[in-house]
Design a protein around this motif. Structure first.
Motif, PDB file in Angstrom:
ATOM      1  N   ASP A  63       0.903  -1.183   0.235  1.00 26.66           N
ATOM      2  CA  ASP A  63       0.147   0.036   0.046  1.00 26.66           C
ATOM      3  C   ASP A  63       0.565   1.553  -0.013  1.00 26.66           C
ATOM      4  O   ASP A  63       0.957   2.487  -0.352  1.00 26.66           O
ATOM      5  CB  ASP A  63      -0.847   0.121   1.248  1.00 26.66           C
ATOM      6  CG  ASP A  63      -2.315  -0.722   1.023  1.00 26.66           C
ATOM      7  OD1 ASP A  63      -2.794  -1.033   0.185  1.00 26.66           O
ATOM      8  OD2 ASP A  63      -2.882  -1.344   1.934  1.00 26.66           O
ATOM      9  N   ARG A  66       2.405   1.794  -3.061  1.00 22.84           N
ATOM     10  CA  ARG A  66       1.255   1.445  -4.652  1.00 22.84           C
ATOM     11  C   ARG A  66       1.405   0.678  -6.007  1.00 22.84           C
ATOM     12  O   ARG A  66       1.411   0.838  -6.697  1.00 22.84           O
ATOM     13  CB  ARG A  66       1.234   3.150  -4.891  1.00 22.84           C
ATOM     14  CG  ARG A  66      -0.249   3.902  -4.128  1.00 22.84           C
ATOM     15  CD  ARG A  66      -0.903   3.378  -3.484  1.00 22.84           C
ATOM     16  NE  ARG A  66      -2.165   2.699  -4.377  1.00 22.84           N
ATOM     17  CZ  ARG A  66      -2.835   2.202  -3.666  1.00 22.84           C
ATOM     18  NH1 ARG A  66      -2.548   1.971  -2.713  1.00 22.84           N
ATOM     19  NH2 ARG A  66      -4.390   1.661  -4.817  1.00 22.84           N
ATOM     20  N   SER A 190      -0.174   8.023  -0.673  1.00 18.90           N
ATOM     21  CA  SER A 190       0.364   6.613  -0.436  1.00 18.90           C
ATOM     22  C   SER A 190       1.452   6.503   0.243  1.00 18.90           C
ATOM     23  O   SER A 190       1.561   5.455   1.202  1.00 18.90           O
ATOM     24  CB  SER A 190      -0.204   5.861  -0.889  1.00 18.90           C
ATOM     25  OG  SER A 190      -1.543   5.417  -1.309  1.00 18.90           O
ATOM     26  N   ARG A 325      -6.350   2.920  -0.599  1.00 15.12           N
ATOM     27  CA  ARG A 325      -4.808   2.970  -0.175  1.00 15.12           C
ATOM     28  C   ARG A 325      -4.684   2.159   1.030  1.00 15.12           C
ATOM     29  O   ARG A 325      -3.615   1.945   1.375  1.00 15.12           O
ATOM     30  CB  ARG A 325      -4.415   4.747   0.502  1.00 15.12           C
ATOM     31  CG  ARG A 325      -5.285   5.144   1.688  1.00 15.12           C
ATOM     32  CD  ARG A 325      -5.111   5.929   1.729  1.00 15.12           C
ATOM     33  NE  ARG A 325      -3.731   6.351   2.982  1.00 15.12           N
ATOM     34  CZ  ARG A 325      -3.470   8.008   2.957  1.00 15.12           C
ATOM     35  NH1 ARG A 325      -3.436   8.688   3.350  1.00 15.12           N
ATOM     36  NH2 ARG A 325      -1.715   7.240   3.529  1.00 15.12           N
ATOM     37  N   ARG A 327      -5.653  -0.981   1.008  1.00 16.42           N
ATOM     38  CA  ARG A 327      -6.705  -1.899   0.052  1.00 16.42           C
ATOM     39  C   ARG A 327      -5.678  -3.122   0.863  1.00 16.42           C
ATOM     40  O   ARG A 327      -6.317  -4.806   0.661  1.00 16.42           O
ATOM     41  CB  ARG A 327      -6.944  -1.406  -1.182  1.00 16.42           C
ATOM     42  CG  ARG A 327      -7.175  -2.711  -1.781  1.00 16.42           C
ATOM     43  CD  ARG A 327      -7.763  -2.417  -3.095  1.00 16.42           C
ATOM     44  NE  ARG A 327      -8.735  -1.067  -3.443  1.00 16.42           N
ATOM     45  CZ  ARG A 327      -8.835   0.229  -5.107  1.00 16.42           C
ATOM     46  NH1 ARG A 327      -7.356  -0.742  -5.625  1.00 16.42           N
ATOM     47  NH2 ARG A 327      -9.524   0.252  -4.394  1.00 16.42           N
TER      48      ARG A 327
END
Length: 400
Positions: A63, A66, A190, A325, A327
Motif C-alpha cells: 500500500d 502503490r 500513499s 490506500r 487495500r
C-alpha cells in the motif's frame, strides 16, 4: 483486461497446481524424514504463522508503494527457492526455518494478489471477477491431483522431483504476474502511509468482527477438510474413495466460486456470506452424526456453499470497507486471520482427536462454526443496511 485475466488466472492455476503436491504429500515427506507427528504439526503451524505476520507487513508495504507486482514476484521466487532446498533437509530446526520463509512468501503473495485483483476489477464486479480468476486455481489443483491418482507409482512424488516441480510451478506463477497491468491510483500520497493508519483498521468494529468471524469459519472448515481423510479411513473407506471425496468437493467448488461471486456483486456481500455461515454448521453437524463413507461423501457437495463463498466474497467484503490506500493492508489482515486459524486449529484438533476421537473433533468444529456465525450475524445487522445505502467505507481516522 484480457492481459490481466490471463496473468492472474495463470498465477492461480500454477500456484494451486503446486499446492496439489504439497497439500497431501508434504506431511508424508516430513514423516519419512523421521519427524514425529508433533514436529510435523509444528512445521505446518510455523508455515501458517509466518504467513499471518508477513501478510500484514507486505500488505502495508504494498500500500505504501502503490505497487503489487514486485512484491508478488519477489515473494514467489524466494518461496520457490526455499522448496528447492527441502530435499536436503533432515534437521528439525532447518525445516522450521525453511517453513517460515516459504510460508511468509507464499501466503503474503496471495494477500497482495487479492489487492491487485481489486485494483484492476473494482469497477467490473470485484467478487465475480475474483471468482472467475480464482477458479483456475481449482482447475490446476484438480489436474495435478488427477495425474497423481491415475499415474500409479509416479516418479514425480520422489522428494527431489516433487520439490523441483513445486519450485518450477511457483516460479512460473511469479513470471505470469509480469503480464498483469499495474496502474497505481494517484490518491492521498500513499507513500506516507503510517503503521498507525493501518492499525486503525483494527479499531473499526465492522473489520474486527468480520476478521473474528472469518477466523472461526476458516478454522472450522479447513480443519474439517484436513482431517476428512482420517475420518473416512476410520470409517473403513478405501484410498480411492478418499480421493473421490476430495475431488467431489473441488468439482462443486468451481461453479459456485463464480456464481456466488457474481451474486454478491448484485445483491450484496452480507446476504451471500450469510448462506455460507448457515451452511457450514449444517455441514459440520452432518459430519458429526454420520458414521458411513457414502453420507460423508455427499456432504462434500456443500463445499460450494462454504469454501467457494468464503473465498470469493470475503475479499470483496473487506475491499468494499477499506479505503483504496489501505487495500492490500485489509487483504493482509484477512489472509492473516486465515493463516492464524490454519496454524492454531490443527494443533487443537489433534489434541481433541487423540483424547476423545474424531467425532468429538467434528463436534468441536461445529461449536466453533456456530461462534463464527453468531459474530457474523451480529455484524450483519450493521452491514446489510449499509450495503443497501452504499455507505461502506469509513475514512481513516473517522468513525465506522
Amino acid at each position: 483486461m484480457l492481459r490481466a485475466r490471463v496473468s492472474i488466472g495463470g498465477y492461480y492455476f500454477l500456484l494451486f497446481a503446486a499446492v496439489a503436491f504439497t497439500h497431501p504429500f508434504f506431511p508424508v515427506f516430513l514423516r519419512e524424514r523421521g519427524f514425529s507427528y508433533g514436529q510435523v504439526g509444528a512445521v505446518l503451524s510455523v508455515f501458517s504463522l509466518a504467513g499471518a505476520v508477513a501478510s500484514i507487513v507486505l500488505g502495508w508495504r504494498s500500500d505504501q508503494a502503490r505497487r503489487r507486482r514486485r512484491y508478488i514476484l519477489g515473494t514467489m521466487l524466494v518461496g520457490a527457492a526455499g522448496y528447492l532446498l527441502f530435499p536436503y533437509v533432515y534437521a528439525f530446526g532447518v525445516a522450521l526455518l525453511l517453513a517460515a520463509v516459504i510460508g511468509a512468501c507464499v501466503m503474503s503473495s496471495q494477500a497482495v494478489m487479492m489487492a491487485l485483483v481489486v485494483d484492476l476489477f473494482r469497477h467490473r464486479g470485484t467478487a465475480g471477477s475474483f471468482g472467475q480468476l480464482r477458479v483456475f486455481g481449482t482447475i490446476g489443483y484438480l489436474l495435478v491431483l488427477l495425474v497423481l491418482v491415475l499415474w500409479r507409482d509416479t516418479p514425480l512424488l520422489e522428494p527431489s522431483r516433487m520439490f523441483f516441480s513445486v519450485a518450477a510451478l511457483l516460479a512460473l506463477s511469479a513470471l505470469m504476474v509480469l503480464l498483469a497491468p499495474e496502474n497505481p491510483e494517484e490518491i492521498e500520497e500513499s507513500a506516507r502511509l503510517t503503521v498507525n493508519e493501518v492499525l486503525y483498521l483494527l479499531r473499526r468494529r465492522d473489520i474486527v468482527l468480520y476478521i473474528l468471524a472469518h477466523f472461526c469459519f476458516v478454522g472450522a472448515l479447513m480443519t474439517a477438510t484436513a482431517n476428512l481423510s482420517l475420518y473416512l479411513q476410520w470409517m473403513g473407506a478405501t484410498r480411492s474413495f478418499i480421493s473421490l471425496a476430495y475431488m467431489t468437493s473441488a468439482l462443486f467448488e468451481m461453479p459456485f466460486m463464480v456464481l456466488m461471486g457474481r451474486l454478491s456483486d448484485r445483491i450484496g456481500r452480507t446476504r451471500v456470506l450469510a448462506i455460507a455461515f448457515i451452511a457450514l454448521p449444517v455441514r459440520l453437524l452432518l459430519l458429526t452424526v454420520f458414521r458411513a463413507p457414502v453420507p460423508v461423501l455427499l456432504t462434500q457437495t456443500m463445499h460450494g456453499l462454504t469454501f467457494s463463498i468464503i473465498t470469493a466474497v470475503s475479499m470483496a467484503f473487506v475491499a468494499d470497507r477499506v479505503e483504496p490506500r489501505l487495500r492490500a493492508s485489509g487483504q493482509g489482515l484477512l489472509m492473516a486471520a486465515a493463516s492464524l486459524a490454519s496454524a492454531t486449529m490443527p494443533l487443537v484438533a489433534g489434541l481433541i482427536a487423540d483424547g476423545w476421537g474424531l467425532p468429538a473433533l467434528y463436534g468441536t468444529l461445529l461449536a466453533l462454526s456456530l461462534v463464527g456465525a453468531a459474530i457474523f450475524f451480529s455484524l450483519a445487522r450493521q452491514t446489510a443496511p449499509a450495503e443497501a445505502r452504499g455507505n461502506l467505507v469509513a475514512p481513516t481516522g473517522g468513525q465506522a
